[in-house]
Design a protein around this motif. Structure first.
Motif, short mmCIF file in Angstrom:
data_model
loop_
_atom_site.label_atom_id
_atom_site.label_comp_id
_atom_site.label_asym_id
_atom_site.label_seq_id
_atom_site.Cartn_x
_atom_site.Cartn_y
_atom_site.Cartn_z
N GLU A 83 0.83 -1.21 0.00
CA GLU A 83 0.00 0.00 0.00
C GLU A 83 0.86 1.26 0.00
O GLU A 83 0.62 2.21 0.74
CB GLU A 83 -0.95 0.03 1.20
N TYR A 135 0.66 -7.79 4.62
CA TYR A 135 -0.46 -8.72 4.61
C TYR A 135 0.08 -10.14 4.68
O TYR A 135 1.04 -10.48 4.00
CB TYR A 135 -1.25 -8.59 3.30
N LEU A 143 -5.23 -12.47 3.30
CA LEU A 143 -5.69 -12.07 1.97
C LEU A 143 -6.64 -13.10 1.38
O LEU A 143 -7.60 -12.77 0.70
CB LEU A 143 -4.50 -11.86 1.03
N GLU A 153 -10.25 -12.76 1.90
CA GLU A 153 -10.92 -11.67 1.21
C GLU A 153 -10.90 -11.80 -0.31
O GLU A 153 -11.75 -11.23 -1.00
CB GLU A 153 -10.21 -10.36 1.57
N TYR A 154 -9.86 -12.47 -0.81
CA TYR A 154 -9.68 -12.57 -2.26
C TYR A 154 -9.35 -14.01 -2.64
O TYR A 154 -8.72 -14.72 -1.87
CB TYR A 154 -8.51 -11.69 -2.72
N LYS A 189 -4.55 -3.64 -2.20
CA LYS A 189 -5.85 -4.29 -2.34
C LYS A 189 -6.56 -3.83 -3.60
O LYS A 189 -7.30 -4.60 -4.22
CB LYS A 189 -6.71 -4.05 -1.10
N ASP A 212 -8.21 -6.12 -6.51
CA ASP A 212 -9.53 -5.96 -7.12
C ASP A 212 -9.41 -6.01 -8.64
O ASP A 212 -10.23 -6.62 -9.33
CB ASP A 212 -10.15 -4.61 -6.70
#
Length: 458
Positions: A264, A276, A281, A284-285, A307, A311
RNA sequence: GGUCCGGUGGCAGAGUGGCUAUGCGGAGGACUGCAAAUCCUUAUACGUCGGUUCGAUUCCGGCCCGGACCUCCA
Protein backbone atom coordinates in the motif's frame (compact mmCIF):
# COMPACT_ATOMS: atom_id res chain seq x y z
CA UNK A 1 13.96 -22.34 -27.75
CA UNK A 2 16.62 -20.32 -25.98
CA UNK A 3 16.02 -19.36 -22.39
CA UNK A 4 17.57 -16.16 -21.16
CA UNK A 5 17.71 -15.27 -17.49
CA UNK A 6 19.12 -12.43 -15.45
CA UNK A 7 22.09 -13.74 -13.51
CA UNK A 8 22.83 -11.86 -10.33
CA UNK A 9 26.46 -12.90 -10.51
CA UNK A 10 26.97 -11.16 -13.80
CA UNK A 11 24.25 -8.57 -13.24
CA UNK A 12 23.03 -9.07 -16.74
CA UNK A 13 20.78 -11.24 -18.84
CA UNK A 14 22.52 -14.33 -20.10
CA UNK A 15 21.64 -17.38 -22.10
CA UNK A 16 20.79 -20.28 -19.83
CA UNK A 17 22.96 -23.28 -20.59
CA UNK A 18 22.14 -26.13 -18.23
CA UNK A 19 24.85 -28.21 -16.65
CA UNK A 20 22.97 -31.25 -17.91
CA UNK A 21 20.41 -30.58 -20.63
CA UNK A 22 18.55 -33.76 -19.78
CA UNK A 23 18.07 -32.78 -16.18
CA UNK A 24 17.77 -29.18 -14.97
CA UNK A 25 18.12 -28.58 -11.26
CA UNK A 26 17.37 -25.56 -9.14
CA UNK A 27 17.13 -24.52 -5.53
CA UNK A 28 15.04 -21.81 -3.93
CA UNK A 29 15.25 -20.67 -0.33
CA UNK A 30 12.00 -21.47 1.40
CA UNK A 31 10.35 -20.02 4.47
CA UNK A 32 11.40 -19.96 8.09
CA UNK A 33 8.41 -21.47 9.81
CA UNK A 34 7.57 -19.41 12.84
CA UNK A 35 4.62 -17.34 11.68
CA UNK A 36 2.11 -16.92 8.86
CA UNK A 37 3.78 -16.46 5.50
CA UNK A 38 3.33 -12.91 4.25
CA UNK A 39 2.99 -11.52 0.80
CA UNK A 40 6.74 -10.99 0.59
CA UNK A 41 7.18 -14.73 0.99
CA UNK A 42 4.57 -15.34 -1.67
CA UNK A 43 6.44 -13.53 -4.41
CA UNK A 44 9.38 -15.94 -4.77
CA UNK A 45 6.99 -18.86 -4.39
CA UNK A 46 4.92 -17.70 -7.35
CA UNK A 47 7.81 -16.42 -9.46
CA UNK A 48 9.85 -19.58 -9.15
CA UNK A 49 6.74 -21.66 -9.66
CA UNK A 50 6.48 -20.07 -13.09
CA UNK A 51 10.14 -20.83 -13.68
CA UNK A 52 9.48 -24.45 -12.65
CA UNK A 53 6.56 -24.71 -15.05
CA UNK A 54 8.54 -23.15 -17.86
CA UNK A 55 11.60 -25.36 -17.33
CA UNK A 56 9.34 -28.40 -17.37
CA UNK A 57 8.17 -27.36 -20.82
CA UNK A 58 11.71 -26.82 -22.06
CA UNK A 59 13.61 -29.74 -20.54
CA UNK A 60 12.84 -33.43 -20.09
CA UNK A 61 13.47 -33.52 -16.36
CA UNK A 62 13.49 -30.79 -13.74
CA UNK A 63 14.29 -31.07 -10.07
CA UNK A 64 13.16 -28.22 -7.88
CA UNK A 65 14.34 -28.13 -4.27
CA UNK A 66 12.84 -25.69 -1.82
CA UNK A 67 13.72 -26.01 1.84
CA UNK A 68 11.82 -25.45 5.03
CA UNK A 69 13.88 -23.68 7.66
CA UNK A 70 12.78 -25.14 10.96
CA UNK A 71 15.84 -24.25 13.00
CA UNK A 72 16.07 -20.59 13.71
CA UNK A 73 16.42 -18.20 16.59
CA UNK A 74 13.17 -16.49 15.62
CA UNK A 75 11.40 -19.78 16.13
CA UNK A 76 13.10 -20.20 19.48
CA UNK A 77 12.14 -16.69 20.47
CA UNK A 78 8.54 -17.28 19.48
CA UNK A 79 8.43 -20.42 21.57
CA UNK A 80 9.90 -18.66 24.58
CA UNK A 81 7.33 -15.92 24.14
CA UNK A 82 4.22 -18.05 23.74
CA UNK A 83 5.18 -21.27 25.50
CA UNK A 84 4.21 -23.34 22.49
CA UNK A 85 6.76 -26.10 21.90
CA UNK A 86 9.08 -25.50 18.96
CA UNK A 87 8.03 -28.69 17.21
CA UNK A 88 4.41 -27.60 17.34
CA UNK A 89 5.17 -24.14 16.03
CA UNK A 90 7.11 -25.48 13.08
CA UNK A 91 4.63 -28.26 12.27
CA UNK A 92 1.64 -25.93 12.47
CA UNK A 93 3.32 -23.17 10.49
CA UNK A 94 4.56 -25.55 7.81
CA UNK A 95 1.07 -26.98 7.35
CA UNK A 96 -0.33 -23.45 7.14
CA UNK A 97 2.31 -22.49 4.61
CA UNK A 98 1.41 -25.44 2.42
CA UNK A 99 -2.26 -24.61 2.63
CA UNK A 100 -1.59 -20.99 1.68
CA UNK A 101 0.56 -21.69 -1.33
CA UNK A 102 -1.77 -24.35 -2.67
CA UNK A 103 -4.31 -21.53 -2.86
CA UNK A 104 -1.77 -19.63 -4.95
CA UNK A 105 -1.68 -22.63 -7.28
CA UNK A 106 2.00 -23.24 -6.67
CA UNK A 107 3.12 -26.73 -7.63
CA UNK A 108 4.89 -28.65 -4.90
CA UNK A 109 8.66 -28.70 -5.37
CA UNK A 110 10.29 -31.99 -6.22
CA UNK A 111 11.97 -32.11 -2.83
CA UNK A 112 11.17 -30.07 0.24
CA UNK A 113 13.90 -30.81 2.78
CA UNK A 114 13.79 -29.61 6.36
CA UNK A 115 16.82 -28.29 8.14
CA UNK A 116 16.25 -30.46 11.21
CA UNK A 117 16.60 -33.58 9.09
CA UNK A 118 20.00 -32.51 7.77
CA UNK A 119 22.04 -31.52 10.76
CA UNK A 120 24.36 -34.49 10.23
CA UNK A 121 25.18 -33.27 6.71
CA UNK A 122 25.79 -29.78 8.04
CA UNK A 123 28.20 -31.10 10.66
CA UNK A 124 30.14 -32.99 8.00
CA UNK A 125 30.40 -29.85 5.87
CA UNK A 126 31.56 -27.80 8.84
CA UNK A 127 34.21 -30.39 9.67
CA UNK A 128 35.44 -30.26 6.09
CA UNK A 129 35.63 -26.50 6.18
CA UNK A 130 37.69 -26.64 9.35
CA UNK A 131 39.97 -29.28 7.83
CA UNK A 132 40.49 -27.10 4.79
CA UNK A 133 41.41 -24.09 6.84
CA UNK A 134 38.31 -22.04 6.06
CA UNK A 135 36.70 -22.34 9.46
CA UNK A 136 37.73 -22.53 13.07
CA UNK A 137 36.20 -23.44 16.41
CA UNK A 138 36.21 -20.83 19.13
CA UNK A 139 34.37 -20.62 22.38
CA UNK A 140 31.81 -23.30 21.48
CA UNK A 141 31.20 -21.64 18.10
CA UNK A 142 32.48 -22.54 14.70
CA UNK A 143 33.08 -19.61 12.40
CA UNK A 144 33.75 -19.30 8.73
CA UNK A 145 36.88 -17.26 8.25
CA UNK A 146 36.07 -14.75 5.54
CA UNK A 147 39.68 -13.65 4.80
CA UNK A 148 40.48 -17.29 4.02
CA UNK A 149 38.71 -17.00 0.72
CA UNK A 150 39.60 -14.36 -1.86
CA UNK A 151 36.40 -14.59 -3.79
CA UNK A 152 34.20 -13.62 -0.87
CA UNK A 153 31.82 -10.83 -1.81
CA UNK A 154 31.64 -11.56 -5.51
CA UNK A 155 27.90 -12.13 -5.66
CA UNK A 156 26.86 -9.15 -3.57
CA UNK A 157 29.76 -7.02 -4.77
CA UNK A 158 30.74 -6.14 -1.28
CA UNK A 159 34.31 -6.15 -0.19
CA UNK A 160 35.18 -7.48 3.23
CA UNK A 161 36.38 -4.02 4.24
CA UNK A 162 33.12 -2.38 3.29
CA UNK A 163 31.22 -4.96 5.23
CA UNK A 164 33.23 -4.42 8.33
CA UNK A 165 32.97 -0.65 7.96
CA UNK A 166 29.22 -0.77 7.55
CA UNK A 167 28.55 -3.33 10.26
CA UNK A 168 25.63 -2.50 12.50
CA UNK A 169 26.38 -4.97 15.21
CA UNK A 170 29.24 -5.38 17.61
CA UNK A 171 31.86 -7.90 16.67
CA UNK A 172 31.75 -10.97 18.91
CA UNK A 173 35.02 -11.41 20.80
CA UNK A 174 35.60 -14.96 19.56
CA UNK A 175 35.77 -13.90 15.91
CA UNK A 176 39.18 -13.80 14.27
CA UNK A 177 37.91 -11.35 11.73
CA UNK A 178 35.01 -8.96 12.03
CA UNK A 179 33.44 -10.35 8.83
CA UNK A 180 33.48 -13.98 9.99
CA UNK A 181 30.10 -15.61 10.27
CA UNK A 182 28.71 -18.43 12.34
CA UNK A 183 28.51 -22.01 11.12
CA UNK A 184 27.70 -23.55 14.45
CA UNK A 185 26.76 -22.09 17.78
CA UNK A 186 26.30 -23.50 21.26
CA UNK A 187 22.83 -24.21 22.60
CA UNK A 188 21.67 -24.13 26.16
CA UNK A 189 19.74 -27.13 27.37
CA UNK A 190 16.36 -25.52 26.80
CA UNK A 191 17.20 -24.63 23.20
CA UNK A 192 17.15 -27.05 20.30
CA UNK A 193 20.52 -28.67 19.88
CA UNK A 194 22.49 -31.58 18.54
CA UNK A 195 25.65 -33.30 19.65
CA UNK A 196 28.63 -32.23 17.61
CA UNK A 197 32.42 -32.25 17.77
CA UNK A 198 32.08 -28.76 19.25
CA UNK A 199 29.58 -29.74 21.91
CA UNK A 200 25.83 -29.39 22.16
CA UNK A 201 24.75 -26.80 19.67
CA UNK A 202 22.85 -25.77 16.60
CA UNK A 203 23.76 -24.71 13.09
CA UNK A 204 24.01 -21.17 11.80
CA UNK A 205 21.54 -20.07 9.19
CA UNK A 206 23.49 -20.30 5.95
CA UNK A 207 24.93 -23.77 6.36
CA UNK A 208 21.58 -25.50 6.01
CA UNK A 209 20.99 -24.38 2.44
CA UNK A 210 24.57 -25.29 1.50
CA UNK A 211 24.17 -28.76 2.96
CA UNK A 212 20.73 -29.42 1.51
CA UNK A 213 21.50 -28.03 -1.93
CA UNK A 214 24.62 -30.18 -2.16
CA UNK A 215 22.80 -33.24 -0.91
CA UNK A 216 19.88 -33.08 -3.34
CA UNK A 217 21.43 -31.35 -6.32
CA UNK A 218 25.09 -32.25 -6.10
CA UNK A 219 28.06 -29.94 -6.05
CA UNK A 220 27.06 -28.17 -9.20
CA UNK A 221 23.55 -27.35 -10.32
CA UNK A 222 21.82 -24.79 -12.46
CA UNK A 223 19.93 -22.04 -10.70
CA UNK A 224 19.70 -20.79 -7.17
CA UNK A 225 16.87 -18.41 -6.44
CA UNK A 226 15.39 -16.28 -3.71
CA UNK A 227 14.49 -12.77 -2.73
CA UNK A 228 16.87 -9.91 -3.40
CA UNK A 229 17.40 -9.42 0.31
CA UNK A 230 19.02 -12.84 0.47
CA UNK A 231 21.90 -11.87 -1.80
CA UNK A 232 23.73 -10.68 1.23
CA UNK A 233 24.57 -12.29 3.52
CA UNK A 234 22.72 -15.53 2.98
CA UNK A 235 23.67 -16.40 -0.57
CA UNK A 236 27.11 -14.90 -0.33
CA UNK A 237 27.78 -17.15 2.62
CA UNK A 238 26.26 -20.19 0.97
CA UNK A 239 28.62 -19.74 -1.94
CA UNK A 240 31.59 -19.34 0.36
CA UNK A 241 30.69 -22.51 2.24
CA UNK A 242 30.12 -24.63 -0.83
CA UNK A 243 33.01 -23.43 -2.93
CA UNK A 244 35.46 -23.68 -0.07
CA UNK A 245 34.18 -27.15 0.69
CA UNK A 246 34.40 -28.31 -2.94
CA UNK A 247 36.76 -25.87 -4.65
CA UNK A 248 36.79 -27.71 -7.95
CA UNK A 249 33.04 -27.61 -8.43
CA UNK A 250 30.90 -24.70 -9.45
CA UNK A 251 27.96 -24.73 -7.03
CA UNK A 252 25.06 -22.87 -8.66
CA UNK A 253 25.72 -21.77 -12.25
CA UNK A 254 23.17 -18.95 -12.16
CA UNK A 255 21.54 -16.85 -9.48
CA UNK A 256 18.08 -15.31 -9.77
CA UNK A 257 16.59 -12.87 -7.31
CA UNK A 258 13.14 -11.38 -7.19
CA UNK A 259 12.63 -7.74 -6.30
CA UNK A 260 11.29 -6.43 -3.06
CA UNK A 261 7.72 -5.66 -2.22
CA UNK A 262 5.98 -2.64 -0.85
CA UNK A 263 2.58 -2.68 0.74
CA UNK A 264 0.00 0.00 0.00
CA UNK A 265 2.72 2.42 -1.03
CA UNK A 266 4.87 1.94 2.04
CA UNK A 267 7.85 -0.24 2.58
CA UNK A 268 6.82 -3.40 4.31
CA UNK A 269 7.94 -3.47 7.85
CA UNK A 270 7.20 -5.76 10.71
CA UNK A 271 7.33 -2.90 13.16
CA UNK A 272 4.71 -0.97 11.19
CA UNK A 273 2.72 -4.15 10.87
CA UNK A 274 1.73 -3.10 7.37
CA UNK A 275 2.32 -6.41 5.66
CA UNK A 276 -0.46 -8.72 4.61
CA UNK A 277 -0.21 -12.39 5.38
CA UNK A 278 -1.21 -14.71 2.57
CA UNK A 279 -3.73 -16.23 4.90
CA UNK A 280 -5.57 -13.00 5.65
CA UNK A 281 -5.69 -12.07 1.97
CA UNK A 282 -7.18 -15.44 1.12
CA UNK A 283 -10.12 -14.71 3.35
CA UNK A 284 -10.92 -11.67 1.21
CA UNK A 285 -9.68 -12.57 -2.26
CA UNK A 286 -9.31 -15.73 -4.34
CA UNK A 287 -5.74 -17.01 -4.27
CA UNK A 288 -5.57 -16.75 -8.01
CA UNK A 289 -6.05 -12.99 -7.84
CA UNK A 290 -3.04 -12.82 -5.53
CA UNK A 291 -1.06 -14.92 -7.97
CA UNK A 292 -2.06 -12.80 -10.95
CA UNK A 293 -1.22 -9.56 -9.18
CA UNK A 294 2.26 -10.89 -8.41
CA UNK A 295 2.78 -11.90 -12.03
CA UNK A 296 1.54 -8.61 -13.49
CA UNK A 297 4.87 -7.06 -12.53
CA UNK A 298 8.17 -8.39 -13.79
CA UNK A 299 9.83 -10.36 -11.00
CA UNK A 300 12.88 -8.15 -10.71
CA UNK A 301 10.89 -4.92 -10.48
CA UNK A 302 9.72 -3.47 -7.22
CA UNK A 303 6.06 -4.25 -6.66
CA UNK A 304 3.64 -2.24 -4.60
CA UNK A 305 1.12 -4.77 -3.34
CA UNK A 306 -2.29 -3.17 -2.84
CA UNK A 307 -5.85 -4.29 -2.34
CA UNK A 308 -6.97 -2.17 -5.26
CA UNK A 309 -4.47 -4.14 -7.31
CA UNK A 310 -6.14 -7.31 -6.12
CA UNK A 311 -9.53 -5.96 -7.12
CA UNK A 312 -8.20 -5.29 -10.58
CA UNK A 313 -6.58 -8.71 -10.84
CA UNK A 314 -9.87 -10.28 -9.86
CA UNK A 315 -11.74 -8.33 -12.55
CA UNK A 316 -9.24 -9.52 -15.12
CA UNK A 317 -9.74 -13.11 -14.08
CA UNK A 318 -13.49 -12.59 -14.28
CA UNK A 319 -13.04 -11.88 -17.98
CA UNK A 320 -10.99 -15.01 -18.58
CA UNK A 321 -13.33 -17.26 -16.68
CA UNK A 322 -16.35 -15.51 -18.17
CA UNK A 323 -15.19 -16.39 -21.65
CA UNK A 324 -14.67 -20.03 -20.71
CA UNK A 325 -17.85 -20.34 -18.73
CA UNK A 326 -20.47 -22.51 -20.31
CA UNK A 327 -18.19 -23.75 -23.07
CA UNK A 328 -17.51 -27.05 -21.34
CA UNK A 329 -14.28 -27.47 -23.19
CA UNK A 330 -12.20 -30.32 -21.81
CA UNK A 331 -8.66 -29.66 -20.78
CA UNK A 332 -6.25 -31.49 -22.98
CA UNK A 333 -2.50 -31.67 -22.86
CA UNK A 334 -0.70 -29.70 -25.48
CA UNK A 335 1.72 -26.94 -26.18
CA UNK A 336 1.07 -23.40 -25.03
CA UNK A 337 1.16 -20.62 -27.60
CA UNK A 338 4.59 -19.31 -28.56
CA UNK A 339 3.30 -15.81 -27.98
CA UNK A 340 3.04 -16.67 -24.30
CA UNK A 341 6.12 -18.86 -23.92
CA UNK A 342 8.53 -16.60 -25.76
CA UNK A 343 8.26 -13.67 -23.37
CA UNK A 344 8.79 -16.11 -20.52
CA UNK A 345 12.00 -17.35 -22.08
CA UNK A 346 13.20 -13.76 -21.97
CA UNK A 347 13.90 -13.68 -18.25
CA UNK A 348 10.34 -14.50 -17.23
CA UNK A 349 8.63 -11.51 -18.78
CA UNK A 350 5.28 -12.35 -17.27
CA UNK A 351 3.62 -9.00 -18.04
CA UNK A 352 4.30 -9.46 -21.73
CA UNK A 353 3.11 -13.06 -21.55
CA UNK A 354 -0.08 -11.84 -19.91
CA UNK A 355 -0.68 -9.36 -22.70
CA UNK A 356 -0.46 -12.27 -25.15
CA UNK A 357 -2.95 -14.10 -22.99
CA UNK A 358 -5.31 -11.16 -23.30
CA UNK A 359 -4.94 -11.27 -27.07
CA UNK A 360 -5.80 -14.95 -26.88
CA UNK A 361 -8.88 -14.07 -24.85
CA UNK A 362 -9.96 -11.57 -27.45
CA UNK A 363 -9.58 -14.23 -30.12
CA UNK A 364 -11.80 -16.54 -28.16
CA UNK A 365 -14.42 -13.86 -27.66
CA UNK A 366 -14.42 -13.10 -31.34
CA UNK A 367 -15.35 -16.55 -32.56
CA UNK A 368 -18.89 -17.87 -32.53
CA UNK A 369 -18.55 -21.24 -34.17
CA UNK A 370 -18.47 -23.97 -31.48
CA UNK A 371 -15.55 -25.83 -33.00
CA UNK A 372 -13.54 -22.67 -33.36
CA UNK A 373 -14.48 -21.74 -29.82
CA UNK A 374 -13.24 -25.05 -28.55
CA UNK A 375 -9.91 -24.65 -30.30
CA UNK A 376 -9.49 -21.10 -29.06
CA UNK A 377 -10.48 -21.98 -25.51
CA UNK A 378 -8.07 -24.86 -25.32
CA UNK A 379 -5.28 -22.75 -26.67
CA UNK A 380 -6.02 -20.13 -24.06
CA UNK A 381 -6.09 -22.63 -21.22
CA UNK A 382 -2.89 -24.35 -22.27
CA UNK A 383 -1.09 -21.04 -22.50
CA UNK A 384 -2.41 -19.84 -19.18
CA UNK A 385 -1.22 -23.03 -17.52
CA UNK A 386 2.42 -22.11 -18.02
CA UNK A 387 1.68 -19.19 -15.75
CA UNK A 388 -0.35 -21.35 -13.41
CA UNK A 389 -3.51 -19.39 -14.23
CA UNK A 390 -7.05 -20.24 -15.32
CA UNK A 391 -6.78 -23.78 -14.09
CA UNK A 392 -9.96 -23.98 -12.08
CA UNK A 393 -13.54 -24.65 -13.04
CA UNK A 394 -15.13 -21.35 -14.13
CA UNK A 395 -18.25 -22.13 -12.12
CA UNK A 396 -16.19 -22.47 -8.98
CA UNK A 397 -14.47 -19.20 -9.74
CA UNK A 398 -17.75 -17.30 -10.01
CA UNK A 399 -19.24 -18.90 -6.93
CA UNK A 400 -16.25 -18.13 -4.73
CA UNK A 401 -16.99 -15.86 -1.85
CA UNK A 402 -14.97 -14.37 0.97
CA UNK A 403 -14.75 -16.16 4.29
CA UNK A 404 -17.44 -15.06 6.72
CA UNK A 405 -19.31 -13.38 3.89
CA UNK A 406 -22.92 -12.75 4.64
CA UNK A 407 -25.48 -12.54 1.89
CA UNK A 408 -27.17 -15.21 -0.08
CA UNK A 409 -25.98 -18.75 -0.49
CA UNK A 410 -26.00 -20.50 -3.84
CA UNK A 411 -29.44 -22.08 -3.34
CA UNK A 412 -31.07 -18.81 -2.35
CA UNK A 413 -29.58 -17.11 -5.40
CA UNK A 414 -30.73 -19.83 -7.73
CA UNK A 415 -34.19 -19.70 -6.27
CA UNK A 416 -34.43 -15.98 -6.98
CA UNK A 417 -33.05 -16.47 -10.46
CA UNK A 418 -35.81 -19.01 -11.15
CA UNK A 419 -38.46 -16.60 -9.89
CA UNK A 420 -37.10 -13.91 -12.12
CA UNK A 421 -37.00 -16.20 -15.12
CA UNK A 422 -40.70 -16.92 -14.52
CA UNK A 423 -41.47 -13.21 -14.32
CA UNK A 424 -39.54 -12.51 -17.50
CA UNK A 425 -41.33 -15.14 -19.49
CA UNK A 426 -44.59 -13.56 -18.30
CA UNK A 427 -43.17 -10.19 -19.45
CA UNK A 428 -43.47 -9.00 -15.87
CA UNK A 429 -40.40 -6.81 -16.15
CA UNK A 430 -41.18 -4.88 -12.97
CA UNK A 431 -40.81 -8.02 -10.90
CA UNK A 432 -37.87 -9.15 -12.97
CA UNK A 433 -36.01 -5.90 -12.36
CA UNK A 434 -36.90 -5.88 -8.70
CA UNK A 435 -35.27 -9.30 -8.30
CA UNK A 436 -32.25 -8.19 -10.27
CA UNK A 437 -31.86 -5.19 -7.98
CA UNK A 438 -32.25 -7.36 -4.93
CA UNK A 439 -29.53 -9.69 -6.14
CA UNK A 440 -27.31 -6.79 -7.12
CA UNK A 441 -27.71 -5.51 -3.61
CA UNK A 442 -26.36 -8.86 -2.39
CA UNK A 443 -23.41 -8.60 -4.75
CA UNK A 444 -24.76 -10.95 -7.37
CA UNK A 445 -24.65 -9.98 -11.03
CA UNK A 446 -26.94 -11.59 -13.58
CA UNK A 447 -26.32 -12.21 -17.23
CA UNK A 448 -29.26 -13.14 -19.44
CA UNK A 449 -27.98 -15.49 -22.10
CA UNK A 450 -29.99 -16.89 -25.02
CA UNK A 451 -30.25 -20.21 -23.25
CA UNK A 452 -30.87 -18.94 -19.73
CA UNK A 453 -29.64 -16.67 -16.99
CA UNK A 454 -26.30 -17.12 -15.31
CA UNK A 455 -25.08 -15.41 -12.19
CA UNK A 456 -21.84 -14.56 -10.52
CA UNK A 457 -20.65 -12.97 -7.35
CA UNK A 458 -19.16 -9.61 -8.18
C1' G B 1 29.64 6.54 3.78
C1' G B 2 29.61 1.96 0.44
C1' U B 3 26.82 -1.38 -3.03
C1' C B 4 22.48 -1.65 -5.99
C1' C B 5 17.56 -0.80 -8.15
C1' G B 6 13.64 2.19 -9.89
C1' G B 7 10.94 6.97 -11.63
C1' U B 8 6.24 5.59 -18.39
C1' G B 9 -0.83 8.13 -19.79
C1' G B 10 -6.26 8.61 -14.00
C1' C B 11 -4.16 3.75 -12.10
C1' A B 12 -1.30 -0.90 -12.96
C1' G B 13 2.60 -2.17 -16.15
C1' A B 14 5.79 -3.95 -20.71
C1' G B 15 8.87 -2.23 -24.42
C1' U B 16 11.58 0.36 -28.14
C1' G B 17 16.77 5.00 -31.31
C1' G B 18 12.06 6.82 -35.68
C1' C B 19 6.39 2.80 -36.70
C1' U B 20 4.20 4.99 -29.41
C1' A B 21 2.25 -2.85 -25.82
C1' U B 22 -1.40 -4.80 -22.61
C1' G B 23 -4.87 -4.50 -18.65
C1' C B 24 -8.15 -1.73 -15.17
C1' G B 25 -10.82 2.70 -15.09
C1' G B 26 -13.15 6.93 -18.36
C1' A B 27 -15.83 8.49 -22.94
C1' G B 28 -18.65 7.15 -27.50
C1' G B 29 -20.98 3.25 -30.42
C1' A B 30 -23.06 -1.85 -31.57
C1' C B 31 -25.89 -5.56 -29.05
C1' U B 32 -29.95 -6.03 -24.95
C1' G B 33 -37.24 -5.59 -22.69
C1' C B 34 -33.70 -3.15 -19.15
C1' A B 35 -29.09 -4.82 -17.75
C1' A B 36 -24.71 -7.68 -17.69
C1' A B 37 -21.19 -9.79 -20.74
C1' U B 38 -18.83 -9.13 -25.37
C1' C B 39 -17.09 -6.52 -29.58
C1' C B 40 -15.65 -1.85 -32.07
C1' U B 41 -13.82 3.23 -31.56
C1' U B 42 -11.42 6.85 -28.51
C1' A B 43 -8.57 10.34 -25.13
C1' U B 44 -4.40 10.89 -21.79
C1' A B 45 2.77 9.05 -21.33
C1' C B 46 7.69 8.25 -20.92
C1' G B 47 11.13 12.69 -13.37
C1' U B 48 14.59 16.90 -14.58
C1' C B 49 18.72 19.48 -17.01
C1' G B 50 22.39 18.89 -20.55
C1' G B 51 25.10 15.78 -24.37
C1' U B 52 25.42 12.25 -28.67
C1' U B 53 22.19 11.78 -33.13
C1' C B 54 18.97 13.61 -39.08
C1' G B 55 15.85 11.96 -34.90
C1' A B 56 15.67 9.86 -27.85
C1' U B 57 10.90 7.91 -23.64
C1' U B 58 14.77 4.49 -25.41
C1' C B 59 22.19 5.74 -25.49
C1' C B 60 25.72 8.94 -22.20
C1' G B 61 26.47 12.42 -18.00
C1' G B 62 24.78 15.68 -13.95
C1' C B 63 20.67 16.65 -10.74
C1' C B 64 16.00 15.66 -8.10
C1' C B 65 12.71 11.98 -5.99
C1' G B 66 11.57 6.96 -4.15
C1' G B 67 13.33 2.24 -2.47
C1' A B 68 16.61 -2.02 -1.09
C1' C B 69 21.08 -4.15 1.07
C1' C B 70 25.69 -3.40 4.18
C1' U B 71 26.08 -10.42 9.54
C1' C B 72 21.28 -13.81 9.95
C1' C B 73 14.05 -9.99 6.93
C1' A B 74 11.51 -13.26 0.60
Amino acid sequence: MILRIHDTYQRTKVEFVPHDATHVQFYVCGPTVYDYAHIGNARPIVVFDVLFRLLQRLYPKVTYVRNITDIDDKINARSAETGEPISEITARTTAQFHEDIVALNALPPTVEPRATDHVAEMIVMIEDLIAKGHAYAADGHVLFNVPSWDEYGRLSRHSRDELVAGARVDVAPYKKDAADFVLWKPSTKNLPGWDSPWGWGRPGWHIECSAMASKYLGDVFDIHGGGQDLIFPHHENEIAQCLCDKPSEGFSKYWMHNGYLMSEGEKMSKSLGNFYTINELLREYPGEAVRLLLLKTHYRQPLDFTKSGLDEAKRELDRFYGALRGLNVPRVEGDPADAVVEPLTDDLNTPLALSALHASLRDLNNVADPDAQSVAAQSLMRSASVLGLIEQDPEDWFRWRPANAGGLDDDAIEDLVRQRTGARSAKDFATSDRIRDELAEAGVVLEDKPDGTIWRRG
